[in-house]
Design a protein around this motif. Structure first.
Motif, PDB file in Angstrom:
ATOM      1  N   LEU A  76       0.813  -1.217   0.000  1.00 61.21           N
ATOM      2  CA  LEU A  76       0.000   0.000   0.000  1.00 61.21           C
ATOM      3  C   LEU A  76       0.848   1.270   0.000  1.00 61.21           C
ATOM      4  CD1 LEU A  76      -2.856  -0.932   2.516  1.00 61.21           C
ATOM      5  CD2 LEU A  76      -3.028  -0.726   0.028  1.00 61.21           C
ATOM      6  N   THR A  77       2.076   1.175   0.479  1.00 58.29           N
ATOM      7  CA  THR A  77       2.975   2.326   0.486  1.00 58.29           C
ATOM      8  C   THR A  77       3.963   2.293  -0.678  1.00 58.29           C
ATOM      9  OG1 THR A  77       4.483   1.169   1.997  1.00 58.29           O
ATOM     10  CG2 THR A  77       2.819   2.584   2.994  1.00 58.29           C
ATOM     11  N   GLY A  78       3.798   1.326  -1.565  1.00 56.22           N
ATOM     12  CA  GLY A  78       4.692   1.224  -2.709  1.00 56.22           C
ATOM     13  C   GLY A  78       6.135   0.934  -2.343  1.00 56.22           C
ATOM     14  N   GLY A  79       6.365   0.409  -1.140  1.00 60.73           N
ATOM     15  CA  GLY A  79       7.732   0.136  -0.700  1.00 60.73           C
ATOM     16  C   GLY A  79       8.566   1.392  -0.501  1.00 60.73           C
ATOM     17  N   LEU A  80       7.900   2.571  -0.467  1.00 61.99           N
ATOM     18  CA  LEU A  80       8.617   3.845  -0.402  1.00 61.99           C
ATOM     19  C   LEU A  80       9.483   3.950   0.844  1.00 61.99           C
ATOM     20  CD1 LEU A  80       9.000   6.798  -1.463  1.00 61.99           C
ATOM     21  CD2 LEU A  80       6.992   7.410  -0.083  1.00 61.99           C
ATOM     22  N   HIS A  81       8.918   3.620   1.985  1.00 59.29           N
ATOM     23  CA  HIS A  81       9.653   3.788   3.239  1.00 59.29           C
ATOM     24  C   HIS A  81      10.697   2.695   3.434  1.00 59.29           C
ATOM     25  CE1 HIS A  81       6.530   6.648   3.714  1.00 59.29           C
ATOM     26  NE2 HIS A  81       5.587   5.759   3.926  1.00 59.29           N
ATOM     27  N   LEU A  82      10.400   1.494   2.963  1.00 55.57           N
ATOM     28  CA  LEU A  82      11.399   0.422   3.019  1.00 55.57           C
ATOM     29  C   LEU A  82      12.618   0.780   2.176  1.00 55.57           C
ATOM     30  CD1 LEU A  82       9.399  -2.940   2.878  1.00 55.57           C
ATOM     31  CD2 LEU A  82      11.073  -2.255   4.605  1.00 55.57           C
ATOM     32  N   ASP A  83      12.375   1.369   1.022  1.00 54.32           N
ATOM     33  CA  ASP A  83      13.475   1.808   0.164  1.00 54.32           C
ATOM     34  C   ASP A  83      14.327   2.853   0.885  1.00 54.32           C
ATOM     35  OD1 ASP A  83      14.744   1.980  -2.605  1.00 54.32           O
ATOM     36  OD2 ASP A  83      14.137   4.068  -2.298  1.00 54.32           O
ATOM     37  N   GLY A  84      13.664   3.756   1.596  1.00 53.75           N
ATOM     38  CA  GLY A  84      14.398   4.756   2.359  1.00 53.75           C
ATOM     39  C   GLY A  84      15.227   4.132   3.462  1.00 53.75           C
ATOM     40  N   LEU A  85      14.680   3.127   4.138  1.00 51.52           N
ATOM     41  CA  LEU A  85      15.423   2.420   5.189  1.00 51.52           C
ATOM     42  C   LEU A  85      16.670   1.768   4.617  1.00 51.52           C
ATOM     43  CD1 LEU A  85      15.201   1.160   8.227  1.00 51.52           C
ATOM     44  CD2 LEU A  85      14.502  -0.881   6.970  1.00 51.52           C
ATOM     45  N   PHE A  89      20.617   2.802   5.564  1.00 54.67           N
ATOM     46  CA  PHE A  89      21.598   1.904   6.170  1.00 54.67           C
ATOM     47  C   PHE A  89      22.786   1.660   5.243  1.00 54.67           C
ATOM     48  CE2 PHE A  89      18.503   1.315   9.396  1.00 54.67           C
ATOM     49  CZ  PHE A  89      19.193   0.847  10.498  1.00 54.67           C
ATOM     50  N   ASP A  90      22.566   1.756   3.949  1.00 58.85           N
ATOM     51  CA  ASP A  90      23.721   1.726   3.041  1.00 58.85           C
ATOM     52  C   ASP A  90      24.628   2.918   3.302  1.00 58.85           C
ATOM     53  OD1 ASP A  90      23.259  -0.627   1.707  1.00 58.85           O
ATOM     54  OD2 ASP A  90      22.141   0.304   0.063  1.00 58.85           O
ATOM     55  N   GLY A  91      24.023   4.081   3.524  1.00 56.39           N
ATOM     56  CA  GLY A  91      24.802   5.277   3.807  1.00 56.39           C
ATOM     57  C   GLY A  91      25.520   5.209   5.140  1.00 56.39           C
ATOM     58  N   LEU A  92      24.921   4.522   6.106  1.00 54.06           N
ATOM     59  CA  LEU A  92      25.529   4.404   7.432  1.00 54.06           C
ATOM     60  C   LEU A  92      26.674   3.395   7.460  1.00 54.06           C
ATOM     61  CD1 LEU A  92      22.344   4.414   9.697  1.00 54.06           C
ATOM     62  CD2 LEU A  92      24.030   6.239   9.483  1.00 54.06           C
ATOM     63  N   ALA A  93      26.673   2.450   6.534  1.00 51.95           N
ATOM     64  CA  ALA A  93      27.688   1.396   6.534  1.00 51.95           C
ATOM     65  C   ALA A  93      29.041   1.949   6.109  1.00 51.95           C
ATOM     66  CB  ALA A  93      27.267   0.273   5.590  1.00 51.95           C
ATOM     67  N   GLY A  94      30.082   1.299   6.580  1.00 48.85           N
ATOM     68  CA  GLY A  94      31.408   1.614   6.056  1.00 48.85           C
ATOM     69  C   GLY A  94      32.272   2.490   6.933  1.00 48.85           C
ATOM     70  N   PRO A 109      21.972   4.017  -7.343  1.00 46.27           N
ATOM     71  CA  PRO A 109      20.908   3.018  -7.520  1.00 46.27           C
ATOM     72  C   PRO A 109      21.260   1.640  -6.978  1.00 46.27           C
ATOM     73  CG  PRO A 109      22.040   3.410  -9.600  1.00 46.27           C
ATOM     74  CD  PRO A 109      22.590   4.417  -8.626  1.00 46.27           C
ATOM     75  N   ASP A 110      22.546   1.391  -6.737  1.00 44.75           N
ATOM     76  CA  ASP A 110      22.953   0.084  -6.229  1.00 44.75           C
ATOM     77  C   ASP A 110      22.496  -0.106  -4.783  1.00 44.75           C
ATOM     78  OD1 ASP A 110      24.245  -0.341  -8.632  1.00 44.75           O
ATOM     79  OD2 ASP A 110      26.132   0.524  -7.914  1.00 44.75           O
ATOM     80  N   VAL A 111      22.212  -1.346  -4.433  1.00 41.77           N
ATOM     81  CA  VAL A 111      21.809  -1.689  -3.073  1.00 41.77           C
ATOM     82  C   VAL A 111      22.925  -2.489  -2.424  1.00 41.77           C
ATOM     83  CG1 VAL A 111      20.141  -2.905  -1.640  1.00 41.77           C
ATOM     84  CG2 VAL A 111      19.377  -1.714  -3.704  1.00 41.77           C
ATOM     85  N   GLY A 112      23.371  -2.026  -1.260  1.00 43.79           N
ATOM     86  CA  GLY A 112      24.447  -2.707  -0.554  1.00 43.79           C
ATOM     87  C   GLY A 112      23.938  -3.781   0.384  1.00 43.79           C
ATOM     88  N   ALA A 113      24.864  -4.604   0.858  1.00 43.99           N
ATOM     89  CA  ALA A 113      24.506  -5.713   1.743  1.00 43.99           C
ATOM     90  C   ALA A 113      23.882  -5.208   3.041  1.00 43.99           C
ATOM     91  CB  ALA A 113      25.749  -6.551   2.043  1.00 43.99           C
ATOM     92  N   MET A 114      24.423  -4.110   3.580  1.00 44.14           N
ATOM     93  CA  MET A 114      23.912  -3.579   4.840  1.00 44.14           C
ATOM     94  C   MET A 114      22.454  -3.151   4.701  1.00 44.14           C
ATOM     95  SD  MET A 114      24.811  -3.101   7.944  1.00 44.14           S
ATOM     96  CE  MET A 114      24.516  -2.137   9.428  1.00 44.14           C
ATOM     97  N   GLY A 115      22.128  -2.530   3.585  1.00 46.57           N
ATOM     98  CA  GLY A 115      20.754  -2.089   3.372  1.00 46.57           C
ATOM     99  C   GLY A 115      19.799  -3.259   3.249  1.00 46.57           C
ATOM    100  N   VAL A 116      20.205  -4.298   2.519  1.00 44.65           N
ATOM    101  CA  VAL A 116      19.366  -5.488   2.359  1.00 44.65           C
ATOM    102  C   VAL A 116      19.125  -6.158   3.702  1.00 44.65           C
ATOM    103  CG1 VAL A 116      19.231  -7.795   1.346  1.00 44.65           C
ATOM    104  CG2 VAL A 116      20.079  -5.875  -0.020  1.00 44.65           C
ATOM    105  N   VAL A 117      20.187  -6.306   4.473  1.00 42.13           N
ATOM    106  CA  VAL A 117      20.060  -6.920   5.796  1.00 42.13           C
ATOM    107  C   VAL A 117      19.113  -6.105   6.678  1.00 42.13           C
ATOM    108  CG1 VAL A 117      21.293  -7.461   7.926  1.00 42.13           C
ATOM    109  CG2 VAL A 117      22.292  -8.069   5.722  1.00 42.13           C
ATOM    110  N   ALA A 118      19.259  -4.781   6.655  1.00 41.96           N
ATOM    111  CA  ALA A 118      18.401  -3.923   7.469  1.00 41.96           C
ATOM    112  C   ALA A 118      16.937  -4.082   7.077  1.00 41.96           C
ATOM    113  CB  ALA A 118      18.826  -2.458   7.320  1.00 41.96           C
ATOM    114  N   LEU A 123      11.592  -6.176   8.556  1.00 37.36           N
ATOM    115  CA  LEU A 123      10.349  -6.879   8.242  1.00 37.36           C
ATOM    116  C   LEU A 123      10.133  -8.063   9.185  1.00 37.36           C
ATOM    117  CD1 LEU A 123      10.420  -6.846   4.337  1.00 37.36           C
ATOM    118  CD2 LEU A 123       8.851  -5.592   5.820  1.00 37.36           C
ATOM    119  N   LEU A 124      11.198  -8.783   9.497  1.00 37.31           N
ATOM    120  CA  LEU A 124      11.084  -9.897  10.434  1.00 37.31           C
ATOM    121  C   LEU A 124      10.678  -9.417  11.824  1.00 37.31           C
ATOM    122  CD1 LEU A 124      14.160 -12.115   9.464  1.00 37.31           C
ATOM    123  CD2 LEU A 124      11.738 -12.678   9.161  1.00 37.31           C
TER     124      LEU A 124
END
Length: 254
Positions: A76-85, A89-94, A109-118, A123-124
């Motif tokens: 219902l939110t188009g994944g907008l906020h999940l994309d932001g999360l 976290f990609d920006g916070l990594a490193g 546009p690339d998605v890093g491992a930290m962002g995927v994990v977050a 969601l879990l």
């Protein structure tokens, strides 16, 4: 116009009718005033979730009904906020990167491992928290999580600097009047007070504390907030709301 702007920006819910004036470009002031309606958009999302959960819970096992509710909210939110999360976290990594470098990473546009994990972990956690809410509090929890998370975004937009020179967040912040945030807060307080009584007010206070801490943290890391950090704040606030409901109901504190 401002209400429709909030509904279209925060959700992918189709509007079944159109008028010519609604298709005209919004002024900066109209777009900024949409912050007032963020809690109401959250209430609409919560109402839709409650209706669908009622159906799911009668056709499916409890755990699957909970998972469906979390999945529907993302849709219902188009994944907008999940994309932001994920971008946040990609920006916070490193490690010790500069705020400017972190902002650059968030725009790629690339998605890093930290962002995927977050994203996966969030969601879990939301699923586990919703599954842990007692059945007599599930509908309240769904409303509180959608209303307070959208209110948290409005609070962050209004009270903290924007990190970039341009962007929708910049337009929201620079065009908003002084009455926007107080009115949004009053609307949110009325909704959570009516639906959740003292539990709702306590959860709102906890969400406010989290918003202040996270916004200050993001400001320190990025030199201000961005649209991505607003999305991250929304997602984390949703989980925190569910967590607080579980905490108070499980321990019989109210």
């Amino acid at each position: 116009m401002s209400f429709l702007a909030a509904l279209r920006f925060l959700t992918s819910i189709p509007i079944p009718f159109k008028r010519e004036e609604w298709d005209r470009p919004l002024t900066q002031q109209q777009f900024a005033r949409s912050l007032v309606f963020y809690p109401l958009v959250g209430l609409i999302l919560g109402g839709v979730l409650c209706g669908l959960y009622w159906i799911f819970s009668r056709l499916l096992p409890p755990l699957l009904a909970d998972a469906m509710a979390i999945g529907v909210l993302a849709y219902l939110t188009g994944g907008l906020h999940l994309d932001g999360l994920i971008d946040t976290f990609d920006g916070l990594a490193g490690g010790h990167r500069s705020p400017e470098r972190r902002l650059q990473i968030m725009k790629t546009p690339d998605v890093g491992a930290m962002g995927v994990v977050a994203g996966v972990v969030l969601l879990l956690l939301e699923f586990a928290a919703l599954a842990s809410v007692p059945q007599d509090h599930v509908y309240l929890a769904l409303v509180l999580m959608t209303v307070l998370s959208r209110w948290a975004m409005a609070y962050a937009v209004f009270n903290y600097p924007y990190a970039r020179d341009t962007g929708m967040g910049k337009e929201l912040k620079s065009g908003s009047s002084g009455w926007v945030m107080p009115v949004a807060s009053i609307v949110a307080a009325i909704i959570v007070g009516v639906t959740g009584s003292w539990l709702g007010i306590i959860v709102m206070a906890g969400t406010w504390g989290l918003t202040v801490m996270l916004s200050a943290f993001f400001k320190g890391k990025f030199g201000g907030l961005t649209g991505d950090t607003y999305g991250a704040l929304n997602e984390i606030s949703e989980f925190t709301t569910l967590l607080l409901v579980v905490l108070f109901t499980f321990n019989n504190w109210l």
